[in-house]
Design a protein around this motif. Structure first.
Motif, PDB file in Angstrom:
ATOM      1  N   SER A  12       0.849  -1.189   0.000  1.00  0.00           N
ATOM      2  CA  SER A  12       0.000   0.000   0.000  1.00  0.00           C
ATOM      3  C   SER A  12       0.887   1.242   0.000  1.00  0.00           C
ATOM      4  N   GLU A  20      -5.267  -8.099  -6.672  1.00  0.00           N
ATOM      5  CA  GLU A  20      -4.381  -6.972  -6.988  1.00  0.00           C
ATOM      6  C   GLU A  20      -2.922  -7.350  -6.761  1.00  0.00           C
ATOM      7  N   ARG A  55      -4.150  -2.819  -2.731  1.00  0.00           N
ATOM      8  CA  ARG A  55      -4.830  -2.949  -1.444  1.00  0.00           C
ATOM      9  C   ARG A  55      -4.271  -4.183  -0.741  1.00  0.00           C
ATOM     10  N   SER A  64      -7.854  -7.630  -2.525  1.00  0.00           N
ATOM     11  CA  SER A  64      -6.417  -7.505  -2.262  1.00  0.00           C
ATOM     12  C   SER A  64      -5.635  -8.648  -2.921  1.00  0.00           C
ATOM     13  N   GLN A  92      -5.636  -5.372   2.050  1.00  0.00           N
ATOM     14  CA  GLN A  92      -6.701  -5.922   2.895  1.00  0.00           C
ATOM     15  C   GLN A  92      -8.017  -5.714   2.155  1.00  0.00           C
ATOM     16  N   GLY A  93      -8.884  -6.689   2.242  1.00  0.00           N
ATOM     17  CA  GLY A  93     -10.189  -6.565   1.588  1.00  0.00           C
ATOM     18  C   GLY A  93     -10.401  -7.646   0.548  1.00  0.00           C
ATOM     19  N   ARG A 109       3.519  -6.217   3.904  1.00  0.00           N
ATOM     20  CA  ARG A 109       2.336  -5.722   4.617  1.00  0.00           C
ATOM     21  C   ARG A 109       2.633  -5.808   6.107  1.00  0.00           C
TER      22      ARG A 109
END
Length: 525
Positions: free
Chosen positions: A153, A189, A180, A186, A182-183, A216
Motif C-alpha cells: 500500500s 491486486e 490494497r 487484495s 486488505q479486503g 504488509r
C-alpha cells in the motif's frame, strides 16, 4: 339428502399448479428474504459451464439446496470448497419446476477462525502437492540489485520503513506498485502486481526490477487473508524475478511465504535482505585495495630480486661478441683474394667454352639436330599408324558385340515371359487358398457370434426389459410405478406400463403390433 349435499360444488378457491407454485414462492421469499445459514458444503463440483454454482448446505439432521449466480460468484472473497463449514447469507426461494426450496447465496464466509485455518491447511497441502513450495525451484537473491519493485500500500507505514532502511543501507531505485493489502480484491491486486512486474521488458521505459518485495504490516488472520489467495501463491511461485515475502510480523505465516524465494520476518527485514550495507562494502573494498597494493609491492620486489639474480648469471656483451668479431675480421681479410681467384677461374672457363664454338662445329651440330628431328617425325608417323590400327580393331570387336545384343534381348524377354507365367499361376493358387481360409474363419466367427447372441436365449422363453432411455433393467428395484417399459421377446418388442405391487392389475390391453427388428446381432448386455 346426503347425496345432494355431496354433489354440491365446493367454495374453496381453485388454483392452477403454476399459480400455487408462484404463491408459495412469494410467501417463502417474503418470510425469508434475508437469512444467514450455517452448514457444511456438500456436492460442490466447481462452477457450472454457465458460470453458476450449485451445491448443498447440510448439518447432521437436514440439508438445503444452494445456488450462487454467476455475477455473485465472481465477486466472492471466499470461494466454496467441498466439506468446508461456512456461513451463507442470502434469501430462501423455491424452484417451481421440481417443487423444491433453495437458498440463493449472496455472500459466503468460513464459519470462524478454525474453519479458516482448516481451509488454509487444505489449500497448503494441495498446492504443495503440485510442487509450488519445493526448495529446488526457488531462486537465489541478487547480491546488489539496481532496481527493487515493492508491492504494498502506498499510504501505509510499511513502504516508509522499507524506503528508510534502503536509504540507510544502500540507496537503490525503488518502484512501488500500489495495491490494497486488505479486503476482497487484495489477493487479485497483489497477483496482478507480481505478474505486471514480470511482464516489464528489460530496457523499456519502466525499469524491470531485479528483486520484488511483497510487504504488509501485521494483522489478524482475516486481515492477512488476501495473501493466502491461490492466485497470489501461483503468481509468486511463477515469478521469474526473485521474490521476498514480508507479510505480517515474525509469528504470522501466510501461503505466499511458502511460495516466495525468501521470507522476511518484517518489511524492514526484507529491506535488509535485499541490499547489503554500503559503508561495510566501502570499508571492505578499501581493505581489499590496501591488501592488493601491498601484495603488488611485495610481488614487484621479489621480481626485481629475481631479475637481478638472473642478470648476474648472464655473460657480458663483449664476451658474447668476441668470437663473431674475430670470424668477421678473418673473413674480411680473405674476401679480396677470394674475389680475384673467382674472377680468374671464370675467365679461364669462358675461354675454354669460346674455343669450342666454331662455324664448322655449328654447321655439324645443326645437321645432327635436323637428322634427329626427321627420325623423330618418322617414328611419330609409324606410332600414329599403329594407334589407328588398334582403334580399328577395337571398333570391329565392339560392332560384333552389338550385333549379338538383339538376340540376347530376345532370349531375356522369352525367359521373362515364362517366369511371369509361372508366378501368375502360383499367385492364383495362393489367392484361392487364402480366400478359402478366410471363408472358413468367417464361418467359424459367425457361428460363434450366433451362439453368444442373446437372441438365442430369447427363443427359450426369456425377455429383455428396457426403460424409456433404452437402458436394460436387471433388478425389480430399478422399476418405479408408472415407468414406461419396452419388453423384447424372440419375435418382437412390446410397450408396457409398470404398476406397484399393491395395485390390482388393470385390464389387459390389446398388445401393440410387434416392431420388425432389423437384422443384426443386437446388444450383448
Amino acid at each position: 339428502m346426503s347425496d345432494l349435499l355431496d354433489d354440491s360444488p365446493s367454495n374453496a378457491t381453485e388454483f392452477t399448479v403454476s399459480e400455487l407454485s408462484g404463491s408459495i414462492r412469494r410467501t417463502v421469499e417474503d418470510a425469508f428474504g434475508y437469512v444467514r445459514v450455517r452448514g457444511e458444503i456438500s456436492g460442490y463440483r466447481g462452477p457450472h459451464s454457465s458460470g453458476h454454482a450449485y451445491f448443498s448446505l447440510k448439518d447432521d439432521k437436514a440439508r438445503i439446496e444452494a445456488v450462487i449466480w454467476k455475477g455473485v460468484f465472481s465477486r466472492l472473497t471466499h470461494r466454496p470448497e467441498e466439506g468446508l463449514e461456512v456461513i451463507a447469507t442470502g434469501k430462501i426461494t423455491t424452484y417451481p419446476g421440481s417443487s423444491k426450496y433453495q437458498i440463493v447465496i449472496e455472500a459466503i464466509e468460513p464459519a470462524g477462525a478454525g474453519a479458516l485455518m482448516a481451509l488454509i491447511e487444505e489449500r497448503r497441502r494441495r498446492l504443495a502437492a503440485e510442487g509450488l513450495f519445493d526448495e529446488a525451484r526457488k531462486q537465489l537473491l541478487p547480491f546488489m540489485p539496481g532496481v527493487i519493485g515493492v508491492v504494498t500500500s502506498p499510504t501505509g507505514a510499511v513502504i516508509r520503513d522499507i524506503l528508510h532502511r534502503l536509504e540507510d543501507r544502500f540507496p537503490v531505485h525503488v518502484i512501488v506498485w500500489p495495491v490494497r493489502v486488505q479486503g476482497e480484491t487484495s489477493g487479485q491486486e497483489v497477483a496482478q502486481a507480481i505478474t505486471g512486474f514480470n511482464a516489464l521488458a528489460p530496457g523499456g521505459p519502466i525499469a524491470r526490477p531485479e528483486l520484488i518485495i511483497v510487504a504488509r504490516g501485521g494483522g489478524s488472520l482475516e486481515d492477512l487473508w488476501g495473501f493466502n489467495d491461490e492466485a497470489v501463491v501461483r503468481a509468486a511461485a511463477g515469478s521469474d524475478i526473485p521474490l521476498i515475502s514480508a507479510v505480517g510480523h515474525e509469528t504470522d505465516w501466510t501461503l505466499i511465504d511458502h511460495a516466495a524465494d525468501r521470507r522476511a520476518p518484517t518489511p524492514t527485514g526484507a529491506a535488509e535482505m535485499a541490499v547489503p550495507v554500503k559503508a561495510d562494502l566501502v570499508a571492505e573494498v578499501a581493505s581489499l585495495a590496501a591488501r592488493l597494493r601491498s601484495a603488488q609491492s611485495r610481488t614487484l620486489d621479489r621480481r626485481r630480486e629475481a631479475v637481478r639474480g638472473l642478470a648476474r648469471a648472464l655473460p657480458t656483451l663483449d664476451s658474447v661478441l668476441a668470437l663473431p668479431r674475430q670470424r668477421l675480421d678473418r673473413s674480411g681479410q680473405g674476401l679480396g683474394q677470394a674475389l680475384q681467384l673467382n674472377t680468374a677461374n671464370r675467365r679461364r672457363h669462358f675461354e675454354r667454352q669460346a674455343s669450342r664454338v666454331t662455324p664448322v662445329a655449328l654447321v655439324s651440330a645443326l645437321r645432327d639436330k635436323r637428322q634427329m628431328v626427321r627420325d623423330r617425325a618418322a617414328r611419330a608417323d609409324r606410332a600414329q599408324e599403329r594407334r589407328l590400327d588398334a582403334w580399328r580393331s577395337r571398333l570391329d570387336r565392339h560392332a560384333a558385340v552389338l550385333s549379338a545384343v538383339p538376340r540376347r534381348i530376345a532370349d531375356l524377354q522369352s525367359r521373362g515371359r515364362d517366369r511371369l507365367k509361372g508366378l501368375h499361376h502360383r499367385a492364383d493358387i495362393a489367392l484361392t487358398q487364402l480366400l478359402g481360409q478366410r471363408r472358413r474363419g468367417l464361418g467359424a466367427q459367425s457361428r460363434m457370434l450366433q451362439s453368444l447372441s442373446y437372441h438365442s436365449v430369447l427363443g427359450r422363453g426369456f425377455a429383455v426389459i428396457r426403460d424409456s432411455d433404452r437402458a436394460v433393467l436387471s433388478r425389480a428395484t430399478q422399476v418405479n410405478a408408472g415407468t414406461l417399459l419396452a419388453i423384447e421377446f424372440a419375435d418382437g418388442e412390446i410397450a408396457a406400463l409398470a404398476q406397484s405391487s399393491d395395485q390390482p392389475p388393470s385390464a389387459p390391453k390389446k398388445p401393440p403390433r410387434p416392431k420388425r427388428r432389423e437384422p443384426g446381432q443386437g446388444s450383448l448386455f
